[in-house]
Design a protein around this motif. Structure first.
Motif, mmCIF file in Angstrom:
data_model
loop_
_atom_site.group_PDB
_atom_site.id
_atom_site.type_symbol
_atom_site.label_atom_id
_atom_site.label_comp_id
_atom_site.label_asym_id
_atom_site.label_seq_id
_atom_site.Cartn_x
_atom_site.Cartn_y
_atom_site.Cartn_z
ATOM 1 N N ALA A 124 -3.441 3.875 4.680
ATOM 2 C CA ALA A 124 -2.904 2.895 3.732
ATOM 3 C C ALA A 124 -1.991 1.889 4.434
ATOM 4 O O ALA A 124 -2.118 0.670 4.248
ATOM 5 C CB ALA A 124 -2.142 3.611 2.620
ATOM 6 N N GLY B 127 -0.802 1.251 -4.601
ATOM 7 C CA GLY B 127 -1.543 1.579 -3.385
ATOM 8 C C GLY B 127 -2.875 2.246 -3.700
ATOM 9 O O GLY B 127 -2.908 3.297 -4.341
ATOM 10 N N SER B 128 -3.968 1.658 -3.257
ATOM 11 C CA SER B 128 -5.286 2.154 -3.651
ATOM 12 C C SER B 128 -5.624 3.503 -3.033
ATOM 13 O O SER B 128 -6.274 4.339 -3.668
ATOM 14 C CB SER B 128 -6.370 1.125 -3.302
ATOM 15 O OG SER B 128 -6.323 0.771 -1.942
ATOM 16 N N VAL B 129 -5.185 3.753 -1.789
ATOM 17 C CA VAL B 129 -5.486 5.044 -1.160
ATOM 18 C C VAL B 129 -4.760 6.192 -1.860
ATOM 19 O O VAL B 129 -5.404 7.161 -2.284
ATOM 20 C CB VAL B 129 -5.156 5.019 0.345
ATOM 21 C CG1 VAL B 129 -5.271 6.422 0.940
ATOM 22 C CG2 VAL B 129 -6.090 4.064 1.079
ATOM 23 N N TRP C 205 -10.655 3.007 2.832
ATOM 24 C CA TRP C 205 -10.548 4.461 2.690
ATOM 25 C C TRP C 205 -11.937 5.096 2.630
ATOM 26 O O TRP C 205 -12.181 6.150 3.201
ATOM 27 C CB TRP C 205 -9.734 4.812 1.455
ATOM 28 C CG TRP C 205 -9.609 6.284 1.201
ATOM 29 C CD1 TRP C 205 -10.071 6.971 0.126
ATOM 30 C CD2 TRP C 205 -8.977 7.263 2.051
ATOM 31 N NE1 TRP C 205 -9.774 8.310 0.234
ATOM 32 C CE2 TRP C 205 -9.096 8.514 1.408
ATOM 33 C CE3 TRP C 205 -8.334 7.187 3.279
ATOM 34 C CZ2 TRP C 205 -8.597 9.690 1.965
ATOM 35 C CZ3 TRP C 205 -7.829 8.360 3.833
ATOM 36 C CH2 TRP C 205 -7.959 9.587 3.189
ATOM 37 N N ASP D 135 -3.832 -0.524 6.722
ATOM 38 C CA ASP D 135 -4.476 -1.572 5.927
ATOM 39 C C ASP D 135 -3.472 -2.653 5.535
ATOM 40 O O ASP D 135 -3.746 -3.849 5.632
ATOM 41 C CB ASP D 135 -5.096 -0.942 4.679
ATOM 42 C CG ASP D 135 -5.555 -1.976 3.673
ATOM 43 O OD1 ASP D 135 -6.620 -2.578 3.885
ATOM 44 O OD2 ASP D 135 -4.840 -2.191 2.665
ATOM 45 N N GLY E 267 -8.422 -2.245 0.628
ATOM 46 C CA GLY E 267 -7.816 -0.927 0.734
ATOM 47 C C GLY E 267 -8.743 0.187 0.311
ATOM 48 O O GLY E 267 -8.947 1.170 1.034
ATOM 49 N N HIS F 126 0.815 -1.216 0.000
ATOM 50 C CA HIS F 126 0.000 0.000 0.000
ATOM 51 C C HIS F 126 0.849 1.267 0.000
ATOM 52 O O HIS F 126 0.337 2.362 -0.207
ATOM 53 C CB HIS F 126 -0.957 -0.002 1.198
ATOM 54 C CG HIS F 126 -2.310 0.512 0.845
ATOM 55 N ND1 HIS F 126 -3.471 0.046 1.426
ATOM 56 C CD2 HIS F 126 -2.716 1.449 -0.044
ATOM 57 C CE1 HIS F 126 -4.521 0.678 0.931
ATOM 58 N NE2 HIS F 126 -4.070 1.529 0.030
#
Length: 435
Positions: free
Chosen positions: A385, A155-157, A359, A388, A355, A150
């Motif tokens: 992040a 990283g999705s956030v 958020w 997670d 993730g 992450h």
């Protein structure tokens, strides 16, 4: 010292950690009761949340199943098997194998989390064929590299808040990845973990008489035998031309996709794995034989992910996740908000192991708190992040593809991961607070 510390943890987990399916059933009961107790939700209302959300991860479940299947098929091609075997020859001892698989997993996970899960597990199998090493710790080391995902390119956030018109843009604007993924504090954290994670795995090695080895013969995949049939259908199934025609067409699309500025995501990783496997296997019959071997390990993903979707629905719809986050924020200051955000995100992740989904749950709590306290919003977002990613070390949800490829159970590796959780938790907390 770490070997001595790991030993009781390994025994504890082996004795008391149930199968991941039983674990998700227990989590379902805990969340169901917590929603009624702390959020004053009626049993029927919680049941409604659970049932309505039960199929909310169908698309993601298929993606994860394809991570396992396409990754296995690609690794089962002669070319990739040869590459993994040559890399495995770099390790001449158990210690070198542990460090090498940790580093490869860290690099692959930083590039893309799906890529990291598959590559780490497959490389662990390749190493176990060459080196006499505790197989449980080897696979745990492969999985431990996942902790950096992450803070990496997928990283999705950070990618969400770097996207124009994201759901929080009205409060925090668009935050470029130069302020999150490539921020000094995040790069420092990644660099420290690239040293600490392999070192901890190295120091956890059990004594020779306490190690658990695996017979290399059991790790070999069944060889494909070409069908000698003379039917037109047999000729199609063994046609190299047909396989290469479709395979190269798929790869041509990928070239066009990246030339136009496309980014690496889970669908593209699966697409890449699939069409590389089609090309490298050559014939449809070889690919299908590999598929039959790969699909055996996917049962856990198919049955468990709907239960996690139900848990997530209860956590979000009942307000339980938000209440948990607000409780941590209630006693935070501008200086400590990043730490408490990280801890709360780690706890929420046990119940909401997604993730992007996490958020969506925590941003409405953490963003106003950061703005009110004057905290660094970039650091707060990355704290979510990292929280997670952190507790993924002990969340069987994410370990399922790795365990399926390696042929182990969660209880075999989670004792080692528990010690990594403690060490990495301290490191991440310190860097987020003071880095």
């Amino acid at each position: 010292m770490l070997n001595a510390a790991a030993k009781p943890l390994v025994k504890l987990v082996e004795r008391y950690l149930p199968d991941p399916y039983v674990f998700v059933l227990l989590l379902s009961v805990v969340v169901f009761c917590a929603a009624m107790l702390f959020e004053q939700q009626s049993p029927l209302q919680v049941l409604q949340y659970w049932g309505d959300g039960f199929w909310g991860l169908l698309s993601f479940s298929m993606q994860m199943l394809l991570v396992l299947v396409t990754g296995f098929m690609l690794a089962n091609t002669p070319l990739v098997r040869g590459i993994l075997d040559r890399l495995a020859k770099l390790a001449n001892s158990a210690s070198q194998a542990i460090v090498l698989v940790s580093l490869i997993s860290l690099i692959a996970s930083w590039l893309n989390w799906g890529f990291g899960l598959v590559v780490g597990a497959l490389f662990a199998k390749a190493l176990a064929k060459k080196v006499k090493v505790d197989y449980r710790l080897l696979v745990a080391s492969a999985y431990s590299g996942f902790v950096v995902w992450h803070g990496g390119l997928a990283g999705s956030v950070p990618l969400t808040i770097a996207t124009p018109n994201h759901f929080s843009a009205g409060q925090i604007g668009v935050i470029p990845t130069s302020d999150t993924i490539f921020a000094g504090f995040n790069l420092l954290l990644v660099a420290i973990l690239f040293v600490a994670v392999p070192l901890v795995n190295y120091l956890m090695q059990p004594k020779t008489d306490e190690s658990v080895y695996v017979d290399p013969a059991k790790l070999r995949d069944d060889a494909h035998t070409k069908s000698p049939g003379n039917r037109p259908a047999d000729k199609l199934e063994n046609s190299i031309v047909l396989g290469l025609l479709v395979g190269f067409a798929g790869l041509a699309y990928l070239v066009q996709y990246f030339v136009k500025g496309g980014s690496l995501n889970l669908n593209i990783v699966n697409y890449l794995f699939l069409f590389l496997a089609i090309v490298l296997h050559g014939t449809p019959s070889r690919l299908l034989h590999s598929l039959q071997q790969a699909i055996k390990g996917g049962a856990g993903i198919v049955i468990q992910f709907p239960f996690y979707a139900g848990i997530m629905a209860i956590m979000v719809q009942s307000g339980l996740a938000q209440s948990m986050s607000q409780w941590f924020v209630s006693f935070a200051s501008a200086e400590t908000l990043a730490f408490w955000t990280f801890i709360s995100a780690g706890i929420v992740n046990i119940f909401v192991p997604s993730g992007g989904g996490q958020w969506a749950v925590q941003a409405p709590v953490m963003i106003p708190a950061a703005l009110e306290l004057g905290a660094d919003i970039n650091r707060i977002a990355m704290a979510v992040a990292w929280g997670d990613a952190w507790t993924n070390l002990i969340q069987p949800f994410w370990a399922l593809p790795v365990l399926a490829i390696a042929g182990l159970k969660a209880k075999d590796i989670m004792g080692y991961c528990l010690l990594q959780l403690a060490v990495t938790g301290v490191i991440i907390s310190l860097v987020l607070s003071f880095g």
